[in-house]
Design a protein around this motif. Structure first.
Motif, PDB file in Angstrom:
ATOM      1  N   PRO A 115       0.813  -1.224   0.000  1.00  0.00           N
ATOM      2  CA  PRO A 115       0.000   0.000   0.000  1.00  0.00           C
ATOM      3  C   PRO A 115       0.844   1.271   0.000  1.00  0.00           C
ATOM      4  O   PRO A 115       0.467   2.250  -0.636  1.00  0.00           O
ATOM      5  CB  PRO A 115      -0.807  -0.123   1.282  1.00  0.00           C
ATOM      6  CG  PRO A 115      -0.890  -1.588   1.534  1.00  0.00           C
ATOM      7  CD  PRO A 115       0.420  -2.143   1.092  1.00  0.00           C
ATOM      8  N   THR A 116       1.978   1.221   0.675  1.00  0.00           N
ATOM      9  CA  THR A 116       2.799   2.445   0.701  1.00  0.00           C
ATOM     10  C   THR A 116       3.347   2.748  -0.690  1.00  0.00           C
ATOM     11  O   THR A 116       3.376   3.905  -1.116  1.00  0.00           O
ATOM     12  CB  THR A 116       3.960   2.317   1.710  1.00  0.00           C
ATOM     13  OG1 THR A 116       4.456   0.983   1.646  1.00  0.00           O
ATOM     14  CG2 THR A 116       3.513   2.634   3.114  1.00  0.00           C
ATOM     15  N   ASP A 117       3.792   1.711  -1.370  1.00  0.00           N
ATOM     16  CA  ASP A 117       4.266   1.923  -2.748  1.00  0.00           C
ATOM     17  C   ASP A 117       3.160   2.509  -3.612  1.00  0.00           C
ATOM     18  O   ASP A 117       3.382   3.381  -4.443  1.00  0.00           O
ATOM     19  CB  ASP A 117       4.720   0.605  -3.382  1.00  0.00           C
ATOM     20  CG  ASP A 117       6.037   0.133  -2.791  1.00  0.00           C
ATOM     21  OD1 ASP A 117       6.582   0.890  -1.949  1.00  0.00           O
ATOM     22  OD2 ASP A 117       6.487  -0.964  -3.153  1.00  0.00           O
ATOM     23  N   PHE A 118       1.949   1.984  -3.359  1.00  0.00           N
ATOM     24  CA  PHE A 118       0.817   2.450  -4.156  1.00  0.00           C
ATOM     25  C   PHE A 118       0.592   3.940  -3.923  1.00  0.00           C
ATOM     26  O   PHE A 118       0.415   4.721  -4.861  1.00  0.00           O
ATOM     27  CB  PHE A 118      -0.439   1.646  -3.794  1.00  0.00           C
ATOM     28  CG  PHE A 118      -1.564   1.825  -4.767  1.00  0.00           C
ATOM     29  CD1 PHE A 118      -1.664   1.016  -5.891  1.00  0.00           C
ATOM     30  CD2 PHE A 118      -2.524   2.815  -4.564  1.00  0.00           C
ATOM     31  CE1 PHE A 118      -2.695   1.187  -6.786  1.00  0.00           C
ATOM     32  CE2 PHE A 118      -3.557   2.992  -5.470  1.00  0.00           C
ATOM     33  CZ  PHE A 118      -3.646   2.166  -6.584  1.00  0.00           C
ATOM     34  N   LEU A 119       0.657   4.316  -2.658  1.00  0.00           N
ATOM     35  CA  LEU A 119       0.484   5.728  -2.324  1.00  0.00           C
ATOM     36  C   LEU A 119       1.585   6.570  -2.959  1.00  0.00           C
ATOM     37  O   LEU A 119       1.327   7.651  -3.498  1.00  0.00           O
ATOM     38  CB  LEU A 119       0.491   5.910  -0.807  1.00  0.00           C
ATOM     39  CG  LEU A 119      -0.854   5.732  -0.112  1.00  0.00           C
ATOM     40  CD1 LEU A 119      -0.688   5.818   1.404  1.00  0.00           C
ATOM     41  CD2 LEU A 119      -1.862   6.769  -0.608  1.00  0.00           C
ATOM     42  N   LEU A 167      -7.151   0.924   0.987  1.00  0.00           N
ATOM     43  CA  LEU A 167      -5.815   0.571   1.456  1.00  0.00           C
ATOM     44  C   LEU A 167      -5.899  -0.122   2.814  1.00  0.00           C
ATOM     45  O   LEU A 167      -5.173  -1.089   3.078  1.00  0.00           O
ATOM     46  CB  LEU A 167      -4.939   1.817   1.539  1.00  0.00           C
ATOM     47  CG  LEU A 167      -4.470   2.366   0.184  1.00  0.00           C
ATOM     48  CD1 LEU A 167      -3.755   3.689   0.355  1.00  0.00           C
ATOM     49  CD2 LEU A 167      -3.558   1.356  -0.525  1.00  0.00           C
ATOM     50  N   ILE A 168      -6.826   0.369   3.646  1.00  0.00           N
ATOM     51  CA  ILE A 168      -7.038  -0.300   4.940  1.00  0.00           C
ATOM     52  C   ILE A 168      -7.460  -1.747   4.692  1.00  0.00           C
ATOM     53  O   ILE A 168      -6.926  -2.682   5.286  1.00  0.00           O
ATOM     54  CB  ILE A 168      -8.116   0.444   5.777  1.00  0.00           C
ATOM     55  CG1 ILE A 168      -7.546   1.792   6.239  1.00  0.00           C
ATOM     56  CG2 ILE A 168      -8.576  -0.391   6.951  1.00  0.00           C
ATOM     57  CD1 ILE A 168      -8.567   2.696   6.900  1.00  0.00           C
ATOM     58  N   ALA A 169      -8.396  -1.908   3.753  1.00  0.00           N
ATOM     59  CA  ALA A 169      -8.862  -3.255   3.430  1.00  0.00           C
ATOM     60  C   ALA A 169      -7.697  -4.117   2.955  1.00  0.00           C
ATOM     61  O   ALA A 169      -7.605  -5.307   3.292  1.00  0.00           O
ATOM     62  CB  ALA A 169      -9.947  -3.198   2.368  1.00  0.00           C
ATOM     63  N   ALA A 170      -6.794  -3.502   2.192  1.00  0.00           N
ATOM     64  CA  ALA A 170      -5.656  -4.254   1.692  1.00  0.00           C
ATOM     65  C   ALA A 170      -4.792  -4.734   2.850  1.00  0.00           C
ATOM     66  O   ALA A 170      -4.386  -5.908   2.898  1.00  0.00           O
ATOM     67  CB  ALA A 170      -4.837  -3.393   0.733  1.00  0.00           C
ATOM     68  N   TYR A 171      -4.515  -3.842   3.792  1.00  0.00           N
ATOM     69  CA  TYR A 171      -3.734  -4.249   4.969  1.00  0.00           C
ATOM     70  C   TYR A 171      -4.466  -5.343   5.730  1.00  0.00           C
ATOM     71  O   TYR A 171      -3.882  -6.336   6.140  1.00  0.00           O
ATOM     72  CB  TYR A 171      -3.503  -3.043   5.882  1.00  0.00           C
ATOM     73  CG  TYR A 171      -2.294  -2.206   5.477  1.00  0.00           C
ATOM     74  CD1 TYR A 171      -1.008  -2.792   5.455  1.00  0.00           C
ATOM     75  CD2 TYR A 171      -2.420  -0.858   5.158  1.00  0.00           C
ATOM     76  CE1 TYR A 171       0.098  -2.023   5.101  1.00  0.00           C
ATOM     77  CE2 TYR A 171      -1.318  -0.092   4.814  1.00  0.00           C
ATOM     78  CZ  TYR A 171      -0.052  -0.676   4.780  1.00  0.00           C
ATOM     79  OH  TYR A 171       1.031   0.053   4.434  1.00  0.00           O
ATOM     80  N   CYS A 172      -5.774  -5.100   5.925  1.00  0.00           N
ATOM     81  CA  CYS A 172      -6.560  -6.058   6.701  1.00  0.00           C
ATOM     82  C   CYS A 172      -6.579  -7.437   6.058  1.00  0.00           C
ATOM     83  O   CYS A 172      -6.530  -8.456   6.736  1.00  0.00           O
ATOM     84  CB  CYS A 172      -7.980  -5.547   6.887  1.00  0.00           C
ATOM     85  SG  CYS A 172      -8.056  -4.164   8.038  1.00  0.00           S
ATOM     86  N   ASN A 173      -6.667  -7.449   4.741  1.00  0.00           N
ATOM     87  CA  ASN A 173      -6.671  -8.739   4.049  1.00  0.00           C
ATOM     88  C   ASN A 173      -5.383  -9.512   4.325  1.00  0.00           C
ATOM     89  O   ASN A 173      -5.370 -10.732   4.314  1.00  0.00           O
ATOM     90  CB  ASN A 173      -6.816  -8.535   2.543  1.00  0.00           C
ATOM     91  CG  ASN A 173      -8.260  -8.318   2.146  1.00  0.00           C
ATOM     92  OD1 ASN A 173      -9.162  -8.471   2.990  1.00  0.00           O
ATOM     93  ND2 ASN A 173      -8.490  -7.949   0.894  1.00  0.00           N
ATOM     94  N   MET A 174      -4.315  -8.757   4.567  1.00  0.00           N
ATOM     95  CA  MET A 174      -3.054  -9.413   4.872  1.00  0.00           C
ATOM     96  C   MET A 174      -2.922  -9.676   6.378  1.00  0.00           C
ATOM     97  O   MET A 174      -1.906 -10.169   6.841  1.00  0.00           O
ATOM     98  CB  MET A 174      -1.892  -8.545   4.401  1.00  0.00           C
ATOM     99  CG  MET A 174      -1.835  -8.406   2.885  1.00  0.00           C
ATOM    100  SD  MET A 174      -0.428  -7.431   2.339  1.00  0.00           S
ATOM    101  CE  MET A 174      -1.009  -5.787   2.611  1.00  0.00           C
ATOM    102  N   GLY A 175      -3.965  -9.249   7.133  1.00  0.00           N
ATOM    103  CA  GLY A 175      -3.908  -9.427   8.583  1.00  0.00           C
ATOM    104  C   GLY A 175      -3.002  -8.410   9.254  1.00  0.00           C
ATOM    105  O   GLY A 175      -2.544  -8.606  10.382  1.00  0.00           O
TER     106      GLY A 175
END
Lengths: 108, 1375
Positions: free
Chosen positions: B183-187, B205-213
């Motif tokens: 996500p940081t790269d994406f930002l 992006l939160i969802a992306a982090y959450c999906n990775m736990g």
């Protein structure tokens, strides 16, 4: 003038050919011939194959010896080959052209 | 107003018409040319293709309008993007709505199209990106993301500007595809692109982090949001549920719901779903159930789609055992069926096909209607995803047991074949075989096709081995169509098969080989095979291929030899019904397989063939002869009938039958012996009937009346009818009925009885016969109806009013025939013949009232006009306009005026304001004129309809040409060509071909390129739902169905509404217009396309066509510009285009342009295929045209005599130059050129120019000049007085084309009628074993025949023209 009417009337007289659609891919001309033999003498039976795909396009033509035989075939409500219902209708003459696979060799 | 003049009548009609128009808006709508927004009348004139296109166009326009509300400045590019977007949206949206998914191919297509359209708009990019997630269940997750990236990069390259919405869409795709990313790269990427992330970005992006736990990561982003004061929504909490769960902290996951409530947000279905999925991923069925119950108790509602999500979670996490419990809860609402199907597909993609099947089987599809198989999509996708064969077999079994699918194995096999999966196919075929389903040879063809395309011999071998394994032997078809084409020779097939241990039936194989050779026209091989073959086989098995072969080869001797062999050799026609029948059917089929034009063209050859067969004593049965006769008749070559007739086997019919006197004595003998004579009597009567001996037959009947049988009566009745003996016929019929009242005659005999009885005034009896026909249900065919017509018409011509009326009435009321216009016309004929016009009109009107037909109205009108019966005309017109409308009335009157030669009146009618073309009526009149050979009338029709609105001028001119062809009037045909240009009509191809045919038949030059058919192009076009691609096809195909005018009109309509199609469409339309030699319209389309599509260019072919068209139109400057443009685009223009342009410049004397062209194409000559000689010839010609003869000659001489020659003198062909000089009658130039040619020959030993010149002189009939040239030549070099040409042949060793020279020599002998020299030439050539061409032989033969001498060889059967063309073609192919 009297010939005019004659010309008009004459054009409708065609050859006894049935045009068959929705032929299952598993069936080819011999299966069709076998099925339609019950209605009369099948002079010729063509199911053109597409040489690009190796499949036929689900269409075929049955040439009967007489109008009566064609009529017999058209009278029958259900024509089923390999469990699939065919669509059978009369065909206007002169429709067969092109690359086709025919079992007419088995004629005569 | 009793006696109007015709002129008055006309005025009257027109006035009425005008009143009608001013009176009613309804009429206006019906008859006035329709422009403006309503396109309905236009649609009715087109067929579906137009319709499709128009509805497209309308959709676009609506879309464009909508857009206009939103955008302040609707520029055309906006509109284009808008329409492009709407189109793409529609396609994708339709797919999603119908199936819940997008097939990869569709997305690819839309993507390609979008790229094609120039710079795709942002909304299009968004649409495409959005489609790369869960809408592609058939693609692996990684592939979907890859696709998204491809779209992203490609569109960026094309200049699409991305905003935050695009980044968000990409994020969504990542989430749906479980794509792992930073996500940081994406930002950082967004920042680099100078894009501000928004709330949605953070959420995702939160969802992306959450999906990775990664709760920590999610918290960081959450912090960001807080600092920016962005609201935290349910979506964020739902994500956090997932995040905690995936980090292994279920407790906190549950707690999120409490936190939410505290924050004032009620957990909705999404939050619960997140929780449910979290439990499912852990395999915690109890908590799932509890949670579900909790949801049920609340006022929340989970949809099927959500439940399916839970199933997916269970399955992916490896707990398929819990799937059924969730399935139970699914309601299977109809609208969720696509979602269910998607889940099934997704599971298959994820290799969870067992679960997929479970869901499939749970689907409550109605199982009674066995017609719609359900589950095909599943099976197909399993095949695509390489599901193991054994599993698939099992699935098929289960689907069948569940009665979801009637033939799953067959369907799966089909999928395997389409996907060319041999191993899977083999397993499935074995399974089918076990079920008792036959495995047929053609199942293997799709597999062979794939290898055949790649010429993969090993693949072919594998399939053939597979066939053997399954127990299927390849048949001839398999070899001929699918195996042989993969190999260079059949020999190598045999070798490869043997090498690889492929078992094959030698017999089948060699017959396949034979067929393959036959199809290719290799008749030599056929003959030698048949001669040496030892295996007997049926001739009929070869028939189809042999026919093709015959038609490919023109060697009649081989035709005959092969036929003879098949006929006479015991190996081939052994089985009954024997050689006579077999060969007869062969001939029948041969002719039947040819088109009429082919038979007409090959008439002479066929004749030769039949005669050779006759000499070989080949016979055919009479019934087959009759079939052939009918064929030849229908092909309009009755001249050949007599030639087939000579083959009929006659002996049989003659020898077997006893004579009538034999039978009679036998009959008497039997009678005397008191034996039954019924059979013999019938035989005898039938025989007497066939001998047309009525007297005797009747006597015999009277004598032995008690022994008569039904059959004898039938023959006798027929005989009496033939002999017009009504009395006896009727009596016999009565006796016949008495003998057996239920007996039925055949239709023909009944009809003949009706005819005879009617003719002799026995009306009631005739009607009784008709009644009997009805009662006994005698079959009435079209031919019978035709006979009825003749009976009625005959009676009408004889003026028998009652007969016509009563018989017609009986036929119609009994329902034997429908009261058609034709059948009813005798009712009118009756009065027309008597010149009783009021009654005739009355009768016609009566027919309309009874049967809604107006028989012979045209003829009635004509007569009325001839007699000046104004009142009756008015009556007729009132009636017609009232019943059938004003337009019909006007046409009726127009045709009647034309027919009667009242052209001025006709003109007035057809110029009535508001009248428009009625194609069928015009065609009716044209056909009538053609049938009756009314040249003037048809010419007038064409002339008068020039301004008729919507009139298809080309079609009318086509009819006119047809009539000219009948009369073989090429001058008039040629005039049509000019008139059409005058009128600016673009002829259809068929018109051009017809015109060319007439001109050629009369040995006239054809002043245009006869168009080739371009059916080829159509073939590779796939069809699917309407799309711009489709629209292209429609425009393209339009020229078959209708005219390019329609296509162009659509362009105009679209243009008016500012609708822009894609590149391809315009290119095709331009091509189409150019093919029709319509450069003005083509340029119009080109200009529009260029101003509306960035970087629009024509392709090579189109530019070449454009050049040719411009040259033809004499726009040489434009053509030169086009050539430059094409070359600037690195295109290779066609040789024809460049040559045409150069030649046109030369004829204009424009040396400079030719030099320009030479510079332009410098270095490309080889790619274009341009010979240097084109420039040399044309520059010289241009110089000559400018009166710079000496310059031209000097430069040619220089080229031929200089040290460094650029062209080998042997190939220095100046024929074109010479021909043009001769044709242009440029005498001074010709003179100087001759001198140059002589000089080159005499002084420099360069003989090619003098030869060329000589040949050109001979060719253009300047025999004397040619001779003079030769004499000069021989005078210089040889002092012999030997035949001039001969010496030339000997003295010019380099002469490349001796053959042509001999032919020319023969031509000059023919001119001089010099038989002796011709003979000498022939003999000397044959002595030298020189191969003589057909043209030479033909000329010689005709010369001999004209001189009354015999021809020592078979005269070539075709015309001079034919062989001249053949020779020319063969030369061209050798160049």
């Amino acid at each position: 003038m009297s010939t005019r009417g004659a010309v008009v009337l004459r054009t409708n007289i065609g050859r006894p050919v049935a045009f068959v659609r929705k032929i299952p891919w598993t069936a080819a001309s011999s299966e069709l011939r076998e099925h339609f033999a019950q209605f009369g003498h099948v002079r010729k039976c063509t199911v053109p194959f597409d040489k690009e795909t190796g499949f036929h396009k689900g269409m075929g033509w049955i040439h009967f010896s007489s109008e009566e035989e064609l009529h017999n075939a058209l009278q029958q409500e259900n024509h089923i080959i390999d469990g699939v219902k065919l669509h059978v209708q009369p065909q206007k003459p002169k429709a067969l052209q092109g690359d086709q696979t025919s079992d007419e060799e088995k004629d005569f | 107003m009793k006696y109007f003049s015709l002129r008055c009548l006309c005025h009257w009609v027109v006035r009425i018409w005008e009143q009608c128009i001013s009176a009613g808006a309804g009429l206006m709508y019906r008859f006035l040319p329709c422009h403006g927004p309503t396109l309905i009348p236009f649609i009715t004139n087109c067929v579906s293709f137009c319709r499709g296109l128009l509805s497209q166009a309308r959709l676009h326009s609506i879309a464009a309008e909508k857009k206009n509300y939103l955008q302040e400045e609707p520029t055309s590019s906006h509109r284009r993007n808008a329409s492009q977007f709407d189109w793409a949206l529609m396609r994708l949206d339709n797919s999603v709505r119908r199936t819940g998914r997008i097939p990869k191919t569709l997305l690819q297509k839309v993507f390609d199209n979008t790229c094609h359209s120039g710079s795709p708009g942002g909304n299009q990019a968004l649409l495409l990106l959005r489609s790369c997630g869960s809408l592609l269940p058939e693609l692996k997750l990684s592939e979907r993301t890859e696709f998204a990236h491809k779209i992203w990069d490609e569109l960026q390259k094309l200049g699409t500007v991305y905003d935050v919405s695009h980044y968000n869409a990409l994020l969504k795709v990542y989430l749906q595809n479980d794509h792992k990313f930073s996500p940081t790269d994406f930002l950082a990427r967004m920042e680099k692109g100078n894009i501000q992330p928004n709330r949605v970005t953070y959420q995702r992006l939160i969802a992306a982090y959450c999906n990775m736990g990664d709760i920590e990561g999610a918290s960081t982003i959450l912090g960001f949001m807080k600092t920016k004061d962005l609201p935290v929504t349910e979506a964020v909490f739902s994500a956090l549920v997932t995040g905690h769960a995936r980090s292994g902290d279920m407790e906190n996951a549950e707690n999120i719901l409490t936190v939410m409530k505290e924050a004032g947000i009620e957990p909705g279905p999404d939050t619960y779903l997140a929780l449910l999925n979290a439990y499912a991923e852990k395999g915690d069925i109890d908590h799932v159930k509890q949670t579900l119950e909790k949801v049920e108790k609340s006022d929340l509602y989970l949809m099927d789609r959500d439940l399916l999500q839970i199933i997916l979670s269970f399955s992916k996490a490896g707990y398929p055992q819990y799937v059924p419990e969730i399935l139970e809860k699914i309601t299977y609402e109809r609208r969720y069926i696509p979602d269910t199907m998607n889940l099934i597909l997704l599971l298959v993609t994820e290799k969870l096909e067992d679960t997929a099947l479970q869901i499939l089987l749970a689907c409550p599809i109605s199982r009674e209607s066995s017609q719609n198989d359900f589950g095909s999509f599943f099976l197909r996708h399993c095949v695509t995803m390489n599901t193991p064969a054994e599993k698939l077999k099992d699935y098929c079994k289960k689907l069948k047991e569940a009665q979801l699918h009637t033939s799953p194995l067959q369907f799966t096999l089909q999928c395997a074949l389409v996907a060319q999966k041999l191993d899977l196919a083999k397993v499935l075929m074995k399974a089918l075989k076990e079920e008792g389903f036959p495995i047929r040879t053609h199942y293997f063809w799709p597999l062979l096709v794939g290898h055949q395309k790649e010429k993969n011999v090993q693949g072919i071998v594998e399939v053939l081995k597979g066939m053997h394994e399954i127990g299927v032997t390849p048949d001839q078809e398999t070899y001929v169509n699918y195996v042989f084409p993969c190999f260079d020779s059949i020999k190598s097939v045999r070798a490869v098969l043997q090498e690889n241990g492929c078992p094959h039936d030698d017999n089948v194989f060699s017959q396949a080989e034979l067929r393959s050779k036959a199809v290719n026209g290799n008749l030599d091989y056929i003959l030698s095979f048949l001669e040496s073959n030892t295996l007997p086989f049926s001739f009929s098995s070869l028939r189809g291929s042999l026919i093709l072969g015959f038609r490919r080869s023109m060697n009649i001797n081989l035709w005959s030899k092969i036929t003879e062999l098949l006929y006479k050799d015991g190996r081939y026609c052994q089985e009954p019904p024997g050689p006579t029948e077999a060969v007869g059917y062969f001939l029948y089929n041969l002719i039947d397989s040819m088109s009429d034009s082919e038979v007409q063209a090959k008439e002479e050859r066929l004749r030769q063939y039949f005669h050779q067969l006759k000499e070989m004593n080949v016979k055919i049965p009479e019934n087959i002869y009759r079939g052939i006769r009918n064929l030849l008749d229908s092909y309009h070559v009755p001249e050949l009938i007599k030639d087939v007739n000579i083959l009929v086997e006659r002996e049989k019919t003659d020898s077997r039958k006893p004579s009538s006197s034999d039978l009679e004595s036998k009959l008497e003998k039997l009678k005397a012996e008191n034996q039954p004579i019924g059979d013999i009597l019938k035989q005898l009567i039938v025989m007497l009937c066939s001998e047309e001996n009525m007297q005797k037959a009747l006597e015999l009947k009277a004598k032995y009346e008690s022994d008569m049988v039904v059959g004898g009566y039938a023959a006798l009745i027929n005989l009496c009818c033939r002999h017009d003996n009504a009395e006896d016929a009727l009596n016999l019929k009565r006796e016949f009925d008495r003998l057996d009242s239920s007996a039925v005659l055949d239709t023909g005999k009944y009809v003949r009885l009706v005819k005879v009885l009617g003719k002799h005034g026995k009306l009631q009896d005739a009607i009784n016969i008709l009644k009997e026909m009805k009662e006994k249900d005698v079959p009435v065919k079209d031919a019978t109806v035709l006979s009825f017509f003749h009976i009625l018409n005959g009676a009408a011509l004889r003026g028998e009013t009652e007969t016509v009326k009563q018989l017609h009435e009986a036929i119609v009321t009994l329902g034997l025939a429908k009261p058609s216009t034709a059948l009813s016309s005798p009712l009118v004929t009756l009065y027309l013949e008597k010149d009783d016009l009021p009654a005739a009109l009355e009768s016609t009107i009566d027919c309309y009232e009874k049967y809604k037909i107006l028989p012979r109205i045209h003829d009635v009108l004509c007569k009325l006009i001839e007699k000046g019966e104004t009142e009756l005309i008015q009556k007729a017109m009132d009636f017609v306009s009232q019943e059938q409308g004003e337009m019909t009335m006007l046409y009726d009157l127009f045709f009647a005026f034309l027919q009667t030669g009242n052209y001025k009146e006709a003109k007035k009618i057809i110029e009535t304001p508001g009248i428009r073309a009625r194609p069928t009526r015009l065609q009716w009149f044209c056909d009538r004129c053609i049938a009756n050979n009314q040249v003037e009338t048809l010419e007038k029709l064409v002339e008068l309809t020039q301004k008729l609105f919507e009139c298809d001028r080309d079609q009318l001119y086509y009819s006119l040409l047809k009539l000219y062809k009948v009369n073989d009037d090429w001058q008039k045909a040629d005039a049509v060509w000019n008139k059409m240009q005058e009128e600016n009509i673009i002829p259809r191809e068929k018109t051009l071909r017809l015109l060319a045919e007439i001109l050629r038949n009369n040995n006239q030059e054809v002043p245009f390129d006869v168009p080739e058919l371009w059916y080829e192009e159509e073939k590779d076009c796939p069809t699917s739902l309407p799309s711009p691609v489709e629209v292209n096809l429609q425009i393209m195909s339009s020229h078959f169905l209708f005219s390019f005018i329609d296509a162009f009109n659509i362009f105009l309509t679209a243009k008016k509404q500012n609708i822009v199609f894609d590149n391809e469409t315009y290119a095709r339309l331009i091509n189409l217009l150019l093919m029709k030699d319509n450069s003005t319209q083509a340029m119009q389309v080109k200009d529009f396309a260029e101003t509306h599509i960035k970087g629009f260019t024509l392709n090579d072919a189109a530019n070449s066509l454009l050049i040719i068209t411009q040259v033809r139109r004499d726009y040489l400057k434009d053509a030169l510009t086009t050539l430059k443009t094409a070359l600037d685009l690195d295109q290779i223009p066609s040789r024809l285009a460049v040559t045409r342009l150069i030649q046109a410049c030369a004829l204009k004397g424009d040396t400079e342009s030719i030099h320009d062209i030479q510079k332009l194409v410098n270095g490309l000559e080889d790619s274009i295929g341009l010979s240097r000689m084109v420039f040399i010839n044309n520059i010289a010609l241009a110089q000559i045209k400018n009166n710079n003869i000496d310059v031209a000659i000097e430069s040619i001489e220089n080229m031929l005599t200089s040290e460094n020659q650029t062209v080998d003198p042997q190939y220095f062909g100046l024929a074109y130059l010479f021909r043009k000089v001769i044709e242009g009658q440029l005498e001074p130039a010709l003179k100087k050129i001759s001198i140059m040619a002589e000089r080159l020959a005499n002084q420099f030993a360069v003989y090619k120019p003098v030869t060329d010149l000589f040949l050109q002189l001979v060719d253009s009939g300047k025999v004397n000049d040619a001779r003079a040239l030769l004499q000069v030549m021989t005078h210089h070099m040889w002092s012999s007085e030997a035949p001039v040409m001969k010496s030339l042949l000997e003295l010019i060793p380099e002469l490349i084309d001796k053959e042509e020279a001999y032919t020319c020599l023969m031509k000059s002998y023919v001119f001089d009628n010099d038989v002796t020299s011709a003979k000498a030439l022939y003999e000397s050539l044959t002595a030298k074993n020189v191969k003589l061409n057909d043209l030479f032989l033909k000329r010689y033969a005709v010369l001999l025949k004209n001189a009354g001498e015999s021809v020592p060889f078979t005269e070539p059967p075709e015309s001079f023209e034919f062989y001249a063309k053949q020779l020319k073609e063969s030369k061209e192919t050798h160049l």
